[in-house]
Design a protein around this motif. Structure first.
Motif, mmCIF file in Angstrom:
data_model
loop_
_atom_site.group_PDB
_atom_site.id
_atom_site.type_symbol
_atom_site.label_atom_id
_atom_site.label_comp_id
_atom_site.label_asym_id
_atom_site.label_seq_id
_atom_site.Cartn_x
_atom_site.Cartn_y
_atom_site.Cartn_z
ATOM 1 N N MET A 113 0.998 -1.159 -0.065
ATOM 2 C CA MET A 113 0.158 -0.096 0.057
ATOM 3 C C MET A 113 0.823 1.208 0.179
ATOM 4 O O MET A 113 0.476 2.306 -0.816
ATOM 5 N N MET A 117 0.998 3.906 -2.944
ATOM 6 C CA MET A 117 0.510 5.603 -2.739
ATOM 7 C C MET A 117 1.669 6.294 -3.110
ATOM 8 O O MET A 117 1.526 7.420 -3.525
ATOM 9 N N VAL A 141 -7.948 5.908 -0.091
ATOM 10 C CA VAL A 141 -7.664 5.556 1.296
ATOM 11 C C VAL A 141 -8.680 4.636 1.849
ATOM 12 O O VAL A 141 -8.510 3.607 2.529
ATOM 13 N N ARG A 144 -9.174 1.066 0.988
ATOM 14 C CA ARG A 144 -7.834 0.260 1.731
ATOM 15 C C ARG A 144 -8.059 0.079 3.263
ATOM 16 O O ARG A 144 -7.693 -1.004 3.704
ATOM 17 N N ALA A 214 -1.324 4.238 4.232
ATOM 18 C CA ALA A 214 -1.669 5.378 3.359
ATOM 19 C C ALA A 214 -0.883 6.669 3.690
ATOM 20 O O ALA A 214 -0.522 7.500 2.769
#
Length: 261
Positions: A113, A117, A141, A144, A214
């Motif tokens: 992740m 990002m 976000v 996720r 994130a």
């Protein structure tokens, strides 16, 4: 009256903690708008399940077996080998399952992740979404967060089953404990509240891992080296927050629901 000067390092840590809370709250705020993030949620859930299921099983089987061997040896000296199953399963349910699920989510899924990002930040995709009046937190976000928390909850159940199976093999086949005694000890010590708190902890730990991943990815330096450092920081910070929150929840739970003897 003189004002208190906060050191720059502490000020920076407090600022990062506040931004983590902001991302978490903003990501959950638009949860009701499922149509905008449902398919991204499905894709992320499948990805997380695919990269974490096998590692969780491979970790849980020998872990349950090791605990069964160590506890079984001690129980044999005390003449209470039938209590080994209870010790193994209760330990798996109360502590090992949520922690193992969170560590696998943060290590295998959270790192991916953060890298994703961070790559979007380098390519200015996040800025382009803002220019098009699309909130990147709501679009990227939010799915996720829910995917990581849901998969972490499911992984906790997988840890319990795999760990209990590993402990069963070693305890029953190598230490001559009957299968009935193995499972009877576990059932007699467990409470429904143990399972509820375990699933709650797993959900929260998965949420924390996704929030940290994130945040680190969206705020990394605009270079490949910055993405790599963000991945490293995300894993370390997620581990620290998970262990700290686990201590708080466990302490409160034992005060509210004393263990059954």
């Amino acid at each position: 009256m003189a004002s208190v000067q906060v050191p720059a390092r502490i000020h920076g840590l407090l600022g990062e903690a506040g931004e983590l809370f902001v991302i978490a709250l903003e990501g959950l705020r638009r949860t009701w708008d499922v149509r905008t993030w449902f398919w991204e949620f499905v894709e992320q859930s499948w990805f997380l399940a695919r990269v974490t299921s096998l590692p969780v099983i491979l970790v849980s089987l020998p872990l349950g077996a090791t605990v069964a061997l160590q506890v079984g040896q001690l129980a044999a000296q005390l003449g209470a080998q039938s209590a080994t199953g209870g010790a193994v399963v209760v330990g798996l349910v109360r502590e090992v399952a949520p922690i193992a699920a969170a560590l696998i989510i943060a290590g295998a899924g959270g790192s991916a992740m953060t890298a994703d990002m961070g790559a979007r930040r380098i390519r200015d995709e996040l800025a382009a979404m803002e220019v098009m009046a699309v909130n990147p937190i709501h679009r990227l976000v939010t799915p996720r967060l829910w995917a990581a928390s849901m998969v972490a909850t499911l992984l906790a159940s997988l840890v319990i089953v795999a760990g209990a199976a590993g402990g069963f093999v070693f305890n029953v086949l190598l230490q001559d404990v009957t299968p009935g005694a193995y499972f009877d000890g576990a059932v007699s010590l467990l409470q429904v509240s143990d399972l509820v708190v375990t699933l709650l902890k797993s959900w929260l730990f998965g949420l924390i891992a996704a929030v940290v991943a994130a945040y680190m990815g969206m705020n990394c330096a605009s270079s490949p080296v910055g993405v790599g450092r963000a991945v490293n920081r995300a894993i370390v910070v997620a581990f620290m927050l998970v262990f700290a929150l686990n201590y708080v929840i466990t302490t409160v739970y034992f005060v509210a629901f004393p263990p059954r003897i």
